[in-house]
Design an enzyme around this catalytic site. Structure first.
Site, PDB file in Angstrom:
ATOM      1  N   ARG A   1      20.763  36.168  77.357  1.00 29.96           N
ATOM      2  CA  ARG A   1      21.381  35.994  76.177  1.00 29.96           C
ATOM      3  C   ARG A   1      20.915  37.653  75.284  1.00 29.96           C
ATOM      4  O   ARG A   1      22.401  37.433  74.986  1.00 29.96           O
ATOM      5  CB  ARG A   1      20.234  34.648  75.256  1.00 29.96           C
TER       6      ARG A   1
ATOM      7  N   TYR B   1      41.527  31.842  57.799  1.00 28.65           N
ATOM      8  CA  TYR B   1      41.157  30.673  58.999  1.00 28.65           C
ATOM      9  C   TYR B   1      40.727  29.802  57.872  1.00 28.65           C
ATOM     10  O   TYR B   1      39.174  30.436  57.454  1.00 28.65           O
ATOM     11  CB  TYR B   1      40.463  31.886  59.921  1.00 28.65           C
TER      12      TYR B   1
END
Length: 374
Positions: A47, A99
């Site tokens: 991670r 967007y």
């Protein structure tokens, strides 16, 4: 090195252990360390970082001329992590045409974080200047914009942002670093949905941020990514890194095909307007010529018959597939107003085209038959 060379060699050094030219995929979620957490090879947990991701970050940073880059599980993960790293009370400016995910984030979620959002036409520098005078912490530019293909002056926006102590972030997804390098024009951060042209084959989701400076804000974003966990999987990083190698070659054909398609559509009586910055008729053509190397593979077309004509044409197309997203080898068509839903700001007579790598004469023939049957 020139960009075409960087695309192949940045992050692409041969494997140290085997000499393999194709980069290895490191799937490990955890890495060996000492009894007190001493790192043996700079890695601890996937991670936080991963060798395959690091190669991709190196490649993206090199292609954008950035100090460093971060990769994410999606383009929206990159956008969200960046904007939620801003202090509460920050005022940001976003484009009126952008967007839809960014628009919804700005409308539905950022106010909950105490971030004030104002939408305006980024091509109208006078309006941006007025808005900046009222206070601004970040300007979000998207050029060319989605789906109206508006062109914003990156250099001028950078000047306005910096005059007011703000950051300029540029969504460079439609152009890719092959056609446009916003950091060189004054932007501070570049965002990519790497799902699109970087991946290039409609088979891998991802996002990236490229930073002009590896500064405190960059580290703040990296820390938020680490803690909140919107990380790019190693296999996705590997697929995207593979896409980097062919990106310049693919963009050349996307551009040449799109230009031919745009010129064909502009000449058709059923067409009201073609939005493509490579056309001299486009209001941003001169600006796009200055700040872009070519004009991209994306365009939109507005039909004289309104929504029904647009839907009918989309339904008759055979090579252009009705599907969302963009930047793959195959050509796509989308009625953006329908996909964006009831709060869309997109004209209902508009179809967005992602022009792929098929032979352009076949694409034009498909468009021609769809128009003739109207």
């Amino acid at each position: 090195m020139r960009l075409e060379t960087l695309a192949i060699h940045a992050g692409g050094e041969s494997d140290r252990e085997t000499g393999a030219l194709a980069p290895p995929i490191h799937l490990a979620t955890t890495f060996k360390h000492g009894p007190a957490g001493e790192r043996i090879a700079d890695y601890e947990y996937q991670r936080e970082s991963n060798p395959t991701n690091d190669r991709l970050r190196e490649a993206i940073a090199a292609m954008e001329g950035a100090a460093t880059a971060l990769t994410f599980a999606s383009g929206m993960a990159a956008v969200t992590t960046l904007l939620e790293s801003l202090p509460s009370g920050t005022r940001i400016l976003v484009p009126d045409d952008c967007y839809s995910g960014v628009r919804m984030l700005a409308t539905e979620f950022l106010p909950e974080r105490g971030i004030e959002v104002r939408r305006l036409d980024m091509a109208d520098l006078a309006a941006v200047r007025t808005a900046c005078a009222e206070g601004v912490g970040l300007i979000w530019a998207e050029t060319p914009s989605n789906p109206l293909m508006k062109v914003s002056d990156i250099a001028a926006l950078a000047v306005l942002a910096h005059e007011h102590g703000a950051l300029l972030v540029c969504d460079n997804t439609f152009a890719s670093p092959v056609l446009q390098q916003p950091l060189a024009l004054g932007a501070d951060i570049v965002m990519h949905s790497t799902t699109k042209y970087f991946g290039g084959h409609s088979d891998v989701l991802g996002g990236a941020l490229a930073f002009k400076r590896d500064d405190d804000f960059c580290k703040r974003v990296a820390h938020r990514l680490h803690i909140t966990g919107a990380v790019l999987a190693p296999f996705s990083a590997w697929l995207t890194l593979r896409g980097c190698r062919s990106l310049p070659a693919r963009m050349a054909l996307h551009c040449s095909n799109a230009r031919r398609v745009a010129e064909f559509l502009e000449a058709q009586p059923q067409v009201e307007r073609v939005n493509y910055p490579g056309l001299p008729s486009h209001p941003g053509h001169a600006l796009a010529t200055r700040q872009m190397r070519d004009f991209g593979g994306m365009l939109s077309v507005q039909l004289r018959g309104g929504r029904e004509a647009a839907l009918a044409m989309a339904g008759r197309l055979q090579l252009f597939t009705n599907a969302t997203s963009l930047g793959g080898c195959e050509s796509l068509v989308e009625h953006r107003g329908s996909v964006e839903g009831p709060h869309t700001t997109t004209p209902q007579n508009l179809l967005r085209l992602s022009v792929g790598l098929e032979h352009v004469d076949d694409l034009i023939a498909d468009l021609q038959q769809a128009l003739q049957e109207a």
